[in-house]
Design a protein around this motif. Structure first.
Motif, PDB file in Angstrom:
ATOM      1  N   GLY A   7       0.852  -1.397   0.149  1.00 44.41           N
ATOM      2  CA  GLY A   7      -0.009  -0.068   0.066  1.00 44.41           C
ATOM      3  C   GLY A   7       0.812   1.280  -0.175  1.00 44.41           C
ATOM      4  N   SER A   8       0.340   2.362   0.526  1.00 43.40           N
ATOM      5  CA  SER A   8       1.207   3.536   0.535  1.00 43.40           C
ATOM      6  C   SER A   8       0.838   4.267   1.910  1.00 43.40           C
ATOM      7  N   GLY A   9       1.588   5.284   2.161  1.00 43.14           N
ATOM      8  CA  GLY A   9       1.570   5.968   3.241  1.00 43.14           C
ATOM      9  C   GLY A   9       1.743   5.550   4.652  1.00 43.14           C
ATOM     10  N   LEU A  10       1.644   6.490   5.648  1.00 40.08           N
ATOM     11  CA  LEU A  10       1.733   5.849   7.057  1.00 40.08           C
ATOM     12  C   LEU A  10       0.299   5.672   7.681  1.00 40.08           C
ATOM     13  N   ARG A  11       0.397   4.472   8.413  1.00 37.77           N
ATOM     14  CA  ARG A  11      -0.911   4.134   9.153  1.00 37.77           C
ATOM     15  C   ARG A  11      -0.314   4.090  10.774  1.00 37.77           C
ATOM     16  N   LEU A  12      -1.118   5.110  11.567  1.00 34.68           N
ATOM     17  CA  LEU A  12      -0.721   4.838  13.033  1.00 34.68           C
ATOM     18  C   LEU A  12      -1.904   4.445  13.537  1.00 34.68           C
ATOM     19  N   LYS A  13      -1.606   3.364  14.672  1.00 35.92           N
ATOM     20  CA  LYS A  13      -2.668   2.801  15.211  1.00 35.92           C
ATOM     21  C   LYS A  13      -2.279   2.728  16.943  1.00 35.92           C
ATOM     22  N   GLN A  14      -3.072   2.595  17.824  1.00 32.46           N
ATOM     23  CA  GLN A  14      -3.062   2.425  18.985  1.00 32.46           C
ATOM     24  C   GLN A  14      -3.922   1.338  19.645  1.00 32.46           C
ATOM     25  N   LYS A  15      -3.445   0.387  20.148  1.00 33.79           N
ATOM     26  CA  LYS A  15      -4.478  -0.675  20.453  1.00 33.79           C
ATOM     27  C   LYS A  15      -5.596  -1.157  19.604  1.00 33.79           C
ATOM     28  N   ASN A  16      -4.812  -1.635  18.320  1.00 28.65           N
ATOM     29  CA  ASN A  16      -5.555  -1.850  17.071  1.00 28.65           C
ATOM     30  C   ASN A  16      -6.644  -0.801  16.288  1.00 28.65           C
ATOM     31  N   GLU A  17      -6.437   0.344  17.044  1.00 29.50           N
ATOM     32  CA  GLU A  17      -7.404   1.425  16.322  1.00 29.50           C
ATOM     33  C   GLU A  17      -6.586   2.323  15.837  1.00 29.50           C
ATOM     34  N   THR A  18      -7.192   3.124  14.785  1.00 26.43           N
ATOM     35  CA  THR A  18      -6.504   4.096  13.985  1.00 26.43           C
ATOM     36  C   THR A  18      -6.272   5.196  14.965  1.00 26.43           C
ATOM     37  N   TYR A  19      -4.865   5.748  14.740  1.00 25.28           N
ATOM     38  CA  TYR A  19      -4.552   6.757  15.731  1.00 25.28           C
ATOM     39  C   TYR A  19      -4.425   8.080  15.079  1.00 25.28           C
ATOM     40  N   LYS A  20      -5.148   9.204  15.455  1.00 26.80           N
ATOM     41  CA  LYS A  20      -5.066  10.450  14.554  1.00 26.80           C
ATOM     42  C   LYS A  20      -3.916  11.447  15.255  1.00 26.80           C
ATOM     43  N   LEU A  21      -3.140  11.837  14.678  1.00 34.46           N
ATOM     44  CA  LEU A  21      -2.154  12.883  14.959  1.00 34.46           C
ATOM     45  C   LEU A  21      -2.972  14.263  15.316  1.00 34.46           C
ATOM     46  N   GLN A  22      -2.573  14.892  16.265  1.00 32.84           N
ATOM     47  CA  GLN A  22      -2.946  15.957  16.549  1.00 32.84           C
ATOM     48  C   GLN A  22      -2.300  17.399  16.197  1.00 32.84           C
ATOM     49  N   GLN A  23      -1.025  17.044  15.834  1.00 30.22           N
ATOM     50  CA  GLN A  23      -0.092  17.952  15.379  1.00 30.22           C
ATOM     51  C   GLN A  23       0.462  17.700  14.008  1.00 30.22           C
ATOM     52  N   SER A  24       1.363  18.571  13.080  1.00 31.38           N
ATOM     53  CA  SER A  24       2.068  18.033  12.073  1.00 31.38           C
ATOM     54  C   SER A  24       3.567  18.373  12.265  1.00 31.38           C
ATOM     55  N   SER A  25       4.158  17.774  11.320  1.00 32.13           N
ATOM     56  CA  SER A  25       5.808  18.000  11.550  1.00 32.13           C
ATOM     57  C   SER A  25       5.955  19.254  10.983  1.00 32.13           C
ATOM     58  N   TYR A  26       7.232  19.624  11.207  1.00 33.38           N
ATOM     59  CA  TYR A  26       7.791  20.901  10.649  1.00 33.38           C
ATOM     60  C   TYR A  26       8.002  21.006   9.340  1.00 33.38           C
ATOM     61  N   ASP A  27       7.765  22.109   8.616  1.00 34.50           N
ATOM     62  CA  ASP A  27       7.969  22.306   7.130  1.00 34.50           C
ATOM     63  C   ASP A  27       8.199  23.560   6.866  1.00 34.50           C
ATOM     64  N   HIS A  28       9.260  24.170   6.533  1.00 32.33           N
ATOM     65  CA  HIS A  28       9.948  25.514   6.388  1.00 32.33           C
ATOM     66  C   HIS A  28       8.651  26.343   5.368  1.00 32.33           C
ATOM     67  N   PHE A  29       8.103  25.549   4.598  1.00 39.34           N
ATOM     68  CA  PHE A  29       7.026  26.444   3.864  1.00 39.34           C
ATOM     69  C   PHE A  29       5.868  26.182   3.708  1.00 39.34           C
ATOM     70  N   LYS A  30       5.479  25.331   4.656  1.00 40.88           N
ATOM     71  CA  LYS A  30       4.007  25.323   5.037  1.00 40.88           C
ATOM     72  C   LYS A  30       3.204  26.644   5.092  1.00 40.88           C
ATOM     73  N   GLU A  31       2.228  26.733   4.291  1.00 36.16           N
ATOM     74  CA  GLU A  31       1.312  27.920   4.386  1.00 36.16           C
ATOM     75  C   GLU A  31       0.420  27.812   5.604  1.00 36.16           C
TER      76      GLU A  31
END
Ligand code: ADP
Ligand code: MG
Length: 320
Positions: free
Chosen positions: A296-320
């Protein structure tokens, strides 16, 4: 102080004096002997005040870190660093600052057998660009595009302490002085995993260093390798201090998105996983399995077999 006396006094002899440096600082270009080498690994990174480090950072730490981030790139390739160049822009010529900065740079350079062979010195807002040159046998280089379905995903050390250290500078968090010191050391004095990478290299398929945050950096491996990564959030290694603090304050995402860890994230085929743990143990290196490479593709985060949703994002110098 003139530009030339700064170079002469602070930058003419830095790091280890290497036999393969035929001409170092002082001429129009440096000359190095590459006759015994397979291939070169070359990388550059810039550190800008208030972007990559807070203005309060000590000059010793700035010197250390400006080389460390580059050594970490060498580690991620399983390359052996040899030579560095330094493009330094300074607002003024502060002798105390220059002494501490060059000592921090030199102390780390010596630990890794690296010599400063050239650079450029200019006036302006504080900015430090370091180029690192090392050697690697192209067959052994660790790349981002070699992760395979079935690989285990690993990370060295603990994540999140550096990001928590940065947070402790801008917010009033309830740390003791020693705790704050521990976190700021993680932020300002990273120990790039150069030797560890060389030791693990025979068993590794793909690797990257964790500089922008595990989620972002692992995603680079996944994208380049065209695979999916499933990561168990609870398996991500964090320090006792981070664990205690994040639980109390719900900061779980710092270890995933915080950055500045300079640990290694890598993938290992099943048949090599035992060997990796064995090698890590020999080195006294914490090496944690955090997930699996699947189709497949992309990153899938899980916690105790449930999908985990990130509350923040990584640093990006050019993020709008
Ligand atoms: P040029 O005018 O030919 O660009 P410079 O006057 O910039 O030369 O530099 C003189 C010598 O000092 C060169 O060998 C250069 O690589 C070296 N140098 C200049 N700044 C630094 C620095 N910050 N660190 C290391 N070497 C430096
Ligand atoms: Mg110049």
């Amino acid at each position: 102080m003139s530009e030339f006396s700064i170079i002469e006094k602070y930058f003419s002899v830095l790091g280890r004096a290497r036999k393969d440096v035929l001409l170092g600082v002082g001429d129009d270009a440096a000359i190095v002997d590459t006759s015994s080498l397979h291939a070169l690994a070359i990388s550059v990174d810039t550190l800008i005040e208030n972007v990559h480090f807070p203005a309060s950072t000590s000059p010793y730490d700035i010197g250390w870190k400006s080389l460390a981030v580059n050594l970490s790139d060498m580690a991620a390739m399983a390359a052996t660093p040899r030579w560095a160049t330094l493009a330094l822009t300074l607002p003024n010529t502060d002798k105390t600052w220059l002494t501490a900065f060059s000592t921090g740079f030199s102390d780390l350079a010596k630990l890794h057998n690296v010599q400063l062979i050239g650079g450029d010195t200019t006036r302006g807002n504080l900015s430090i660009s370091v180029q690192i040159i090392g050697n690697v046998n192209e067959m052994n280089a660790l790349r981002r595009d070699r992760a395979k379905v079935g690989d285990g995903i690993y990370v060295t050390g603990c994540l999140g302490d550096a990001a928590l250290g940065l947070k402790s500078l801008s917010e009033s968090l309830s740390f003791s002085l020693t705790e704050k010191d521990t976190l700021l050391t993680a932020l300002n004095r990273p120990n790039p995993r150069v030797k560890e990478a060389l030791q693990l290299q025979p068993y590794v398929n793909a690797a990257i260093d964790v500089s922008d945050g595990l989620a972002a950096d692992l995603s680079h491996i996944l994208q380049k390798s065209q695979v999916c990564g499933v990561v168990d959030v609870d398996a991500i290694p964090v320090s006792e201090l981070y664990g205690r603090y994040s639980q109390k304050n719900h900061f779980h995402d710092l270890a995933l998105c915080g950055g500045d860890d300079y640990e290694l994230c890598f993938t290992v085929a099943k048949r090599h996983e035992k060997k990796v743990q064995l090698e890590a143990k020999k080195m006294g290196l914490l090496c944690t399995r955090i997930g699996d490479i699947v189709e497949g593709s992309g990153l899938r985060l899980k916690q105790k077999n449930e999908t985990y949703k990130l509350q923040q994002s990584s640093y990006d110098h050019f993020k709008e």
